[in-house]
Structures are given as C-alpha cells and as structure tokens.
Design a protein around this motif. Structure first.
Motif, PDB file in Angstrom:
ATOM      1  N   LYS A   1       0.862  -1.179   0.000  1.00  0.00           N
ATOM      2  CA  LYS A   1       0.000   0.000   0.000  1.00  0.00           C
ATOM      3  C   LYS A   1       0.901   1.233   0.000  1.00  0.00           C
ATOM      4  N   VAL A   2       0.743   2.078  -1.020  1.00  0.00           N
ATOM      5  CA  VAL A   2       1.584   3.260  -1.168  1.00  0.00           C
ATOM      6  C   VAL A   2       0.717   4.505  -1.071  1.00  0.00           C
ATOM      7  N   ARG A   3       1.062   5.385  -0.156  1.00  0.00           N
ATOM      8  CA  ARG A   3       0.342   6.656  -0.030  1.00  0.00           C
ATOM      9  C   ARG A   3       0.842   7.614  -1.096  1.00  0.00           C
ATOM     10  N   ILE A   4      -0.110   8.315  -1.706  1.00  0.00           N
ATOM     11  CA  ILE A   4       0.251   9.317  -2.701  1.00  0.00           C
ATOM     12  C   ILE A   4      -0.322  10.663  -2.263  1.00  0.00           C
ATOM     13  N   PRO A   5       0.286  11.751  -2.699  1.00  0.00           N
ATOM     14  CA  PRO A   5      -0.210  13.061  -2.280  1.00  0.00           C
ATOM     15  C   PRO A   5      -1.584  13.337  -2.866  1.00  0.00           C
ATOM     16  N   ASN A   6      -2.335  14.178  -2.175  1.00  0.00           N
ATOM     17  CA  ASN A   6      -3.631  14.593  -2.684  1.00  0.00           C
ATOM     18  C   ASN A   6      -3.439  15.456  -3.929  1.00  0.00           C
ATOM     19  N   PRO A   7      -4.379  15.380  -4.869  1.00  0.00           N
ATOM     20  CA  PRO A   7      -4.237  16.197  -6.072  1.00  0.00           C
ATOM     21  C   PRO A   7      -4.332  17.681  -5.720  1.00  0.00           C
ATOM     22  N   HIS A   8      -3.449  18.442  -6.291  1.00  0.00           N
ATOM     23  CA  HIS A   8      -3.471  19.887  -6.138  1.00  0.00           C
ATOM     24  C   HIS A   8      -2.970  20.476  -7.440  1.00  0.00           C
ATOM     25  N   GLY A   9      -3.019  21.753  -7.593  1.00  0.00           N
ATOM     26  CA  GLY A   9      -2.729  22.379  -8.871  1.00  0.00           C
ATOM     27  C   GLY A   9      -1.293  22.289  -9.349  1.00  0.00           C
ATOM     28  N   LYS A  10      -0.363  21.992  -8.455  1.00  0.00           N
ATOM     29  CA  LYS A  10       1.055  22.027  -8.830  1.00  0.00           C
ATOM     30  C   LYS A  10       1.579  20.636  -9.146  1.00  0.00           C
ATOM     31  N   ASP A  11       2.714  20.612  -9.825  1.00  0.00           N
ATOM     32  CA  ASP A  11       3.396  19.339 -10.069  1.00  0.00           C
ATOM     33  C   ASP A  11       3.966  18.798  -8.758  1.00  0.00           C
ATOM     34  N   ILE A  12       4.172  17.492  -8.731  1.00  0.00           N
ATOM     35  CA  ILE A  12       4.749  16.831  -7.563  1.00  0.00           C
ATOM     36  C   ILE A  12       6.267  16.842  -7.741  1.00  0.00           C
ATOM     37  N   SER A  13       6.971  17.255  -6.719  1.00  0.00           N
ATOM     38  CA  SER A  13       8.425  17.415  -6.825  1.00  0.00           C
ATOM     39  C   SER A  13       9.124  16.070  -6.985  1.00  0.00           C
ATOM     40  N   LYS A  14      10.272  16.128  -7.628  1.00  0.00           N
ATOM     41  CA  LYS A  14      11.045  14.903  -7.843  1.00  0.00           C
ATOM     42  C   LYS A  14      11.513  14.313  -6.522  1.00  0.00           C
ATOM     43  N   TYR A  15      11.714  15.141  -5.514  1.00  0.00           N
ATOM     44  CA  TYR A  15      12.165  14.656  -4.217  1.00  0.00           C
ATOM     45  C   TYR A  15      11.064  13.840  -3.522  1.00  0.00           C
ATOM     46  N   LEU A  16       9.816  14.282  -3.651  1.00  0.00           N
ATOM     47  CA  LEU A  16       8.707  13.528  -3.083  1.00  0.00           C
ATOM     48  C   LEU A  16       8.509  12.224  -3.849  1.00  0.00           C
ATOM     49  N   ILE A  17       8.674  12.261  -5.162  1.00  0.00           N
ATOM     50  CA  ILE A  17       8.552  11.044  -5.971  1.00  0.00           C
ATOM     51  C   ILE A  17       9.622  10.034  -5.568  1.00  0.00           C
ATOM     52  N   VAL A  18      10.841  10.494  -5.353  1.00  0.00           N
ATOM     53  CA  VAL A  18      11.923   9.603  -4.920  1.00  0.00           C
ATOM     54  C   VAL A  18      11.565   8.940  -3.593  1.00  0.00           C
ATOM     55  N   GLU A  19      10.999   9.695  -2.665  1.00  0.00           N
ATOM     56  CA  GLU A  19      10.621   9.143  -1.363  1.00  0.00           C
ATOM     57  C   GLU A  19       9.495   8.117  -1.508  1.00  0.00           C
ATOM     58  N   ILE A  20       8.511   8.401  -2.356  1.00  0.00           N
ATOM     59  CA  ILE A  20       7.412   7.449  -2.584  1.00  0.00           C
ATOM     60  C   ILE A  20       7.948   6.168  -3.203  1.00  0.00           C
ATOM     61  N   LEU A  21       8.850   6.294  -4.180  1.00  0.00           N
ATOM     62  CA  LEU A  21       9.433   5.118  -4.831  1.00  0.00           C
ATOM     63  C   LEU A  21      10.255   4.294  -3.852  1.00  0.00           C
ATOM     64  N   ARG A  22      10.980   4.953  -2.958  1.00  0.00           N
ATOM     65  CA  ARG A  22      11.780   4.246  -1.951  1.00  0.00           C
ATOM     66  C   ARG A  22      10.866   3.430  -1.047  1.00  0.00           C
ATOM     67  N   GLN A  23       9.781   4.037  -0.590  1.00  0.00           N
ATOM     68  CA  GLN A  23       8.850   3.338   0.283  1.00  0.00           C
ATOM     69  C   GLN A  23       8.176   2.171  -0.430  1.00  0.00           C
ATOM     70  N   ALA A  24       7.952   2.316  -1.748  1.00  0.00           N
ATOM     71  CA  ALA A  24       7.304   1.254  -2.521  1.00  0.00           C
ATOM     72  C   ALA A  24       8.292   0.188  -2.986  1.00  0.00           C
ATOM     73  N   GLY A  25       9.587   0.462  -2.868  1.00  0.00           N
ATOM     74  CA  GLY A  25      10.595  -0.496  -3.314  1.00  0.00           C
ATOM     75  C   GLY A  25      10.718  -0.563  -4.825  1.00  0.00           C
TER      76      GLY A  25
END
Length: 70
Positions: free
Chosen positions: A37-61
């Motif tokens: 189960k991977v948590r993703i940020p809530n949709p908002h008007g801005k792009d998602i930063s590469k740093y947050l994507i890296v953290e999500i990918l790390r948690q998801a393996g």
C-alpha cells in the motif's frame, strides 16, 4: 532521477506498474499492489516534486530504472 510530474501522470505510471487505485483513506489517497500500500499526495494544482517522488518510490521499493522505463 525522476522529474517533477503532475498528479495525473503519477497515477498513470503507478497503474502501469500494476497498482490499483487511487483509493481514499484518511488524509491521503493510496494505491495498492497485492499487499503493498503506497500513499500518494492529494491532487493539487502544482506538479509533484522529484524529491517527493523519490521518497514514494523508496517506500514502494520501486527502482528508479523501472520508474523511468514506464
């Protein structure tokens, strides 16, 4: 290294990797693949930063190479 992407593109890429969702669950949405189960940020008007994507990918393996390949 992943780039900044929109919320919609993030969801599309996770679906290509075999995840289902997004589902609502408290403060954040999440996507599911088997028992993962991977948590993703809530949709908002801005792009998602590469740093947050890296953290999500790390948690998801998920390796960066696999993410860049989809």
């Amino acid at each position: 290294m992943p780039k900044n992407i929109s919320w919609r593109k993030l969801v599309q890429k996770f679906r290509k990797l075999g995840f289902d969702g997004p589902y609502s669950g408290g403060r954040h949405l999440f996507m599911v693949k088997e028992k993962l189960k991977v948590r993703i940020p809530n949709p908002h008007g801005k792009d998602i930063s590469k740093y947050l994507i890296v953290e999500i990918l790390r948690q998801a393996g998920i390796p960066h190479e696999e993410w860049d390949g989809v």
